[in-house]
Every structure is written in structure tokens, then in C-alpha cells.
Design an enzyme around this catalytic site. Sequence first.
Site, PDB file in Angstrom:
ATOM      1  N   GLU A  85       0.831  -1.212   0.000  1.00 16.65           N
ATOM      2  CA  GLU A  85       0.000   0.000   0.000  1.00 16.65           C
ATOM      3  C   GLU A  85       0.866   1.263   0.000  1.00 16.65           C
ATOM      4  O   GLU A  85       1.712   1.450   0.892  1.00 16.65           O
ATOM      5  CB  GLU A  85      -0.926  -0.001   1.232  1.00 16.65           C
ATOM      6  CG  GLU A  85      -1.924   1.146   1.196  1.00 16.65           C
ATOM      7  CD  GLU A  85      -2.940   1.114   2.331  1.00 16.65           C
ATOM      8  OE1 GLU A  85      -3.028   0.095   3.055  1.00 16.65           O
ATOM      9  OE2 GLU A  85      -3.637   2.125   2.484  1.00 16.65           O
ATOM     10  N   LYS A 263      -7.283  -0.287  11.538  1.00 12.72           N
ATOM     11  CA  LYS A 263      -6.681  -0.765  10.277  1.00 12.72           C
ATOM     12  C   LYS A 263      -5.465   0.090   9.947  1.00 12.72           C
ATOM     13  O   LYS A 263      -4.435  -0.416   9.490  1.00 12.72           O
ATOM     14  CB  LYS A 263      -7.720  -0.718   9.150  1.00 12.72           C
ATOM     15  CG  LYS A 263      -7.270  -1.376   7.846  1.00 12.72           C
ATOM     16  CD  LYS A 263      -6.505  -0.447   6.921  1.00 12.72           C
ATOM     17  CE  LYS A 263      -6.101  -1.154   5.631  1.00 12.72           C
ATOM     18  NZ  LYS A 263      -5.253  -0.311   4.764  1.00 12.72           N
ATOM     19  N   ASP A 279       4.083 -13.968  11.910  1.00 13.87           N
ATOM     20  CA  ASP A 279       2.733 -14.396  11.550  1.00 13.87           C
ATOM     21  C   ASP A 279       1.780 -13.195  11.625  1.00 13.87           C
ATOM     22  O   ASP A 279       1.357 -12.790  12.712  1.00 13.87           O
ATOM     23  CB  ASP A 279       2.321 -15.512  12.532  1.00 13.87           C
ATOM     24  CG  ASP A 279       0.968 -16.112  12.210  1.00 13.87           C
ATOM     25  OD1 ASP A 279       0.139 -15.439  11.573  1.00 13.87           O
ATOM     26  OD2 ASP A 279       0.734 -17.259  12.632  1.00 13.87           O
ATOM     27  N   HIS A 377      -2.104  10.750  -0.259  1.00 17.99           N
ATOM     28  CA  HIS A 377      -2.109   9.527  -1.066  1.00 17.99           C
ATOM     29  C   HIS A 377      -1.938   9.837  -2.549  1.00 17.99           C
ATOM     30  O   HIS A 377      -1.564   8.980  -3.318  1.00 17.99           O
ATOM     31  CB  HIS A 377      -3.467   8.816  -0.909  1.00 17.99           C
ATOM     32  CG  HIS A 377      -3.530   7.915   0.269  1.00 17.99           C
ATOM     33  ND1 HIS A 377      -3.499   6.555   0.164  1.00 17.99           N
ATOM     34  CD2 HIS A 377      -3.630   8.160   1.587  1.00 17.99           C
ATOM     35  CE1 HIS A 377      -3.583   6.005   1.356  1.00 17.99           C
ATOM     36  NE2 HIS A 377      -3.669   6.960   2.241  1.00 17.99           N
TER      37      HIS A 377
HETATM   38  P1  NAD Z   1       9.011 -23.108  16.845  1.00 11.35           P
HETATM   39  O1  NAD Z   1       8.280 -24.231  17.481  1.00 11.35           O
HETATM   40  O2  NAD Z   1       9.514 -23.331  15.469  1.00 11.35           O
HETATM   41  O3  NAD Z   1      10.247 -22.666  17.747  1.00 11.35           O
HETATM   42  C1  NAD Z   1      10.119 -22.450  19.119  1.00 11.35           C
HETATM   43  C2  NAD Z   1      11.100 -23.356  19.847  1.00 11.35           C
HETATM   44  O4  NAD Z   1      12.427 -22.969  19.544  1.00 11.35           O
HETATM   45  C3  NAD Z   1      10.953 -23.239  21.336  1.00 11.35           C
HETATM   46  O5  NAD Z   1       9.935 -24.084  21.786  1.00 11.35           O
HETATM   47  C4  NAD Z   1      12.342 -23.618  21.821  1.00 11.35           C
HETATM   48  O6  NAD Z   1      12.432 -25.010  22.025  1.00 11.35           O
HETATM   49  C5  NAD Z   1      13.256 -23.263  20.663  1.00 11.35           C
HETATM   50  N1  NAD Z   1      14.097 -22.069  20.893  1.00 11.35           N
HETATM   51  C6  NAD Z   1      15.392 -21.924  20.504  1.00 11.35           C
HETATM   52  N2  NAD Z   1      15.867 -20.714  20.843  1.00 11.35           N
HETATM   53  C7  NAD Z   1      14.872 -20.060  21.471  1.00 11.35           C
HETATM   54  C8  NAD Z   1      14.753 -18.756  22.055  1.00 11.35           C
HETATM   55  N3  NAD Z   1      15.781 -17.874  22.084  1.00 11.35           N
HETATM   56  N4  NAD Z   1      13.577 -18.409  22.603  1.00 11.35           N
HETATM   57  C9  NAD Z   1      12.544 -19.255  22.596  1.00 11.35           C
HETATM   58  N5  NAD Z   1      12.599 -20.505  22.068  1.00 11.35           N
HETATM   59  C10 NAD Z   1      13.755 -20.921  21.498  1.00 11.35           C
HETATM   60  O7  NAD Z   1       8.163 -21.763  16.815  1.00 11.35           O
HETATM   61  P2  NAD Z   1       6.979 -21.203  17.691  1.00 11.35           P
HETATM   62  O8  NAD Z   1       7.339 -19.795  17.988  1.00 11.35           O
HETATM   63  O9  NAD Z   1       6.609 -22.092  18.824  1.00 11.35           O
HETATM   64  O10 NAD Z   1       5.787 -21.202  16.627  1.00 11.35           O
HETATM   65  C11 NAD Z   1       5.630 -20.189  15.687  1.00 11.35           C
HETATM   66  C12 NAD Z   1       4.941 -20.717  14.451  1.00 11.35           C
HETATM   67  O11 NAD Z   1       3.698 -21.313  14.789  1.00 11.35           O
HETATM   68  C13 NAD Z   1       4.616 -19.617  13.481  1.00 11.35           C
HETATM   69  O12 NAD Z   1       5.003 -20.043  12.196  1.00 11.35           O
HETATM   70  C14 NAD Z   1       3.093 -19.541  13.534  1.00 11.35           C
HETATM   71  O13 NAD Z   1       2.574 -19.104  12.296  1.00 11.35           O
HETATM   72  C15 NAD Z   1       2.705 -20.943  13.834  1.00 11.35           C
HETATM   73  N6  NAD Z   1       1.380 -21.207  14.428  1.00 11.35           N
HETATM   74  C16 NAD Z   1       0.523 -20.211  14.817  1.00 11.35           C
HETATM   75  C17 NAD Z   1      -0.701 -20.524  15.385  1.00 11.35           C
HETATM   76  C18 NAD Z   1      -1.603 -19.401  15.825  1.00 11.35           C
HETATM   77  O14 NAD Z   1      -1.193 -18.249  15.833  1.00 11.35           O
HETATM   78  N7  NAD Z   1      -2.862 -19.670  16.210  1.00 11.35           N
HETATM   79  C19 NAD Z   1      -1.062 -21.857  15.570  1.00 11.35           C
HETATM   80  C20 NAD Z   1      -0.161 -22.852  15.183  1.00 11.35           C
HETATM   81  C21 NAD Z   1       1.062 -22.532  14.615  1.00 11.35           C
END
Ligand code: NAD
Length: 426
Positions: A85, A263, A279, A377
Site C-alpha cells: 500500500e 486498520k 505471523d 495519497h
Molecule cells: P518453533 O516451534 O519453530 O520454535 C520455538 C522453539 O524454539 C521453542 O519451543 C524452543 O524449544 C526453541 N528455541 C530456541 N531458541 C529459542 C529462544 N531464544 N527463545 C525461545 N525458544 C527458542 O516456533 P513457535 O514460535 O513455537 O511457533 C511459531 C509458528 O507457529 C509460526 O510459524 C506460527 O505461524 C505458527 N502457528 C501459529 C498458530 C496461531 O497463531 N494460532 C497456531 C499454530 C502454529
Amino acid sequence: MTQKTSRISGFHKLSVSERIDQALAFAGLADSDLKALFLDTGNLPAERVDQLIENAVGTMNIPVGVATNLLIDGKDYLVPMATEESSVVAAVCNAARQCYDSGGFVTSMSGTRMIAQVQLVDVPDPGNARLSILERAEEIRAICDDCDPVLVRLGGGFRDLEVRIVDAPSGPMVVTHLIVDTRDAMGANAVNTMAEKLAPHIESWTGGRVYLRILSNLADRRLARARCVWKLDAIGGGAVRDGMIKAYEFALMDPYRAATHNKGIMNGVTAVVMATGNDTRAIEAGAHAYAARKGWYSSLTQWEVTRDGDLAGSLEMPMAVGLIGGATKLHPMARACLQIMDIQSAEQLSRVIAAVGLAQNFSALKALATEGIQKGHMSLHSQNIALMAGAQGDEIARVARRLVDLGTVRIDIAEAELKKLRDGGV
Ligand code: NAD
């Protein structure tokens, strides 16, 4: 003639190239030159595209601009923003310029805790079940922390427990909230794993039946905050300030206005969330749910007049962004954007994003309360319209300028002006 069907088994097993062929053939475009467009994955390597999502056929490039003038907690930032945008990046630069000399933005964060929900049904004695769960806080802590030793080692893990009774039409539901510090991760996968692990235990303690086990995007334990004072002389005087406050009060009281007001905030927020591979839907869902937390949908920002008569703006909203997980680590452009900002933690990123959201809101309110939104704009929009009319090279700027001079940015006028230009008439 056989009818074409979208029922394609094993599509996911094909290579990216084969999927493109199938999709183009389906659309009757097999002989077109579109395949090259799909194969050009830009700054995201094709293998990575295929790893990130299912059935991948290509990428969608979105411009990334850099917002300037941002002074946040005493540090200067250049903030990459991914948006399609026009005017979004310019709006942030303008707002930030007008508060740079008076100190810029001050930010903070309530923590990096996420909530996972476990839904329990078929419980005749929900009060009893609720306490049975609460009594086991230490056992629950051990089960959760056991799921993610990496997170615990980094100082995160289970923090707190809440159990709510939700009166549903089919009967009471006992909803357990696991409150987990996910540090530099957004944390969805981390907390979902914990909720799933805990579910059978909750069933055995209560005799009920667990259905859903998933995080809540209403991340109200992970609030990013930004505030800023704009000096009266920097914004153009008391009339501008008062107009902006009136515009804010409109959003405060009226959900039709608040939706557009918020928005605008998300124009800035989502652009940085996107540029860092986070996300966007999680942040949008959290923002709007938080905006409705009082029982009606309202403004995410607050605008006031300070004791000195200046304009104070503040923003507080859920900000579940991470530096680990999802595309944040896997997209080279996301990594590069984080490097440009010199981001060291999810908290720092969240605070920068809050400042950008507030800046965006300032510019929108100021434009609306003064000259109207279209003027700002106009020049970028006129370029888009010139492009749509078929202008090329230096024709784009010339047709765009003509549209602005005429005060009417319309495709038919752009086409007419382009024709005149090409006929040598302008
Ligand atoms: P992830 O599971 O890939 O990574 C998180 C893991 O990384 C932690 O559990 C930990 O074990 C490890 N880690 C390593 N270094 C770390 C640090 N410095 N701090 C914290 N953890 C560290 O990612 P996530 O953040 O658990 O999940 C994010 C993904 O899940 C996004 O892609 C999102 O789109 C997706 N998701 C979103 C939803 C929702 O928003 N409703 C639902 C399901 C999945």
C-alpha cells in the site's frame, strides 16, 4: 469434453516445476509464458519455498521500504516495512520526524508470556473440576516444562495457571489456561505441545473430556506499549491537535470508525511483522480481539492533551512476534530486515513495532483532521493509476503529475493523458 477437476491426488509429491505445469494446464495456460514468472522466486530460494508451505508453486513479491526518523528509547532505527500500500512508509517517516527533536518514542512490554487453552467438557461438577486442576499447579509445571527443555534452559517455560468456567449452550466448559514464557519464540508450537501433553492428565483428574488444545491469539500477557509526545509547534498548532483528539474520540466511541482507525495502525504493524517473517494473522487477530476487550470494539490507541498543551499518543496491544520459528529464521529477507534494525530479542522487536503502529496512527489522524487522507495519497496513487493506464518509463511520472495537477486521479483520465502525451499533445 472431459470436465476439468481440482481433485488431484499426490499434488504435494510433485516438484515445484511439475505443480506449476499442472496449475497452468488446469487454467488452459500451458502455452503461456507464465511459467517463468512462477519459477522466479526472488530472494527466497525455491527449495526454501517448498519447505515452508504445502503445494508451493512460487512466491509473491511485496515491496519493502525503510521507515526513517525513528528514535525509539533513545536509539535510532531504520525500520523495514513490507507493504503493497502506498503512503504507509511515508506516513511513519512523517510522524517520526515530527517527534524526533522532542525525544521520539518510549516503549515497554508486559512480558513474553503466551496462553494455551485446554477445553474440557462433560463435567457435571465444573467448580470441583476447576479446583482439582488448580491444585495441581506444580505437577502441571513439570509436565509443561518437560516438553521444552530448550525453552526452560533459555529462561522460559511454564509460569502460571488459570482455570475459567465458560457457560456454553450445551453446558459448562472448564477452560484451563497455561501461561508460558516463550522468550524469543512467538510460541504457538511450544505452547500447543504443552497443552496436548497435559490434556489426558486433565481428563483423568476430572473425569471430563478434552476437545481443543491450542494457544489463544489474544496474547494479553504479551502487550507491547509505545508512547510519544508531539510538541504543539511541531504538529502545526492547537487546531490540528484538537482535530486529532476529536478524530480519536470518534474511534473510541464508534466501532465503524474504530475498525478503520485500527486498520491504519495495522498498516504499520503488519508491515514490520511481515518484513520480519512473523505471523501477520496472529498479530491481527490479537489486535482486534484486544480492541474489543471491554465488550465493544474500540481504538487501540489513546490520544490526550498534556499539561503543556502538547499532544500525547499511546498504544498498547498484544505483540506475539518472535525471532525463532516459522519463517523468521528461514526467510533470508526476514533475517536481513532484523539485521538492519539490529534486533537482539523478540521484546525489542515488539517494542519497535508498537512505535511504528503509533506513528502510523498519528499520521492518519493528522491527515484526516486537516487536509483529508487523499492529498497525501495522491502522488503515489497517481503513479499506480498511470501504470495501470499503461504508462512506461518517464511517462509514469509525467502522467502522474498531470493527474495531480488536474486534481482527479482516475484511470480514464490517465488513459486520455497518456494518449495525449504519446500523440505529442502534452
Ligand atoms: P518453533 O516451534 O519453530 O520454535 C520455538 C522453539 O524454539 C521453542 O519451543 C524452543 O524449544 C526453541 N528455541 C530456541 N531458541 C529459542 C529462544 N531464544 N527463545 C525461545 N525458544 C527458542 O516456533 P513457535 O514460535 O513455537 O511457533 C511459531 C509458528 O507457529 C509460526 O510459524 C506460527 O505461524 C505458527 N502457528 C501459529 C498458530 C496461531 O497463531 N494460532 C497456531 C499454530 C502454529
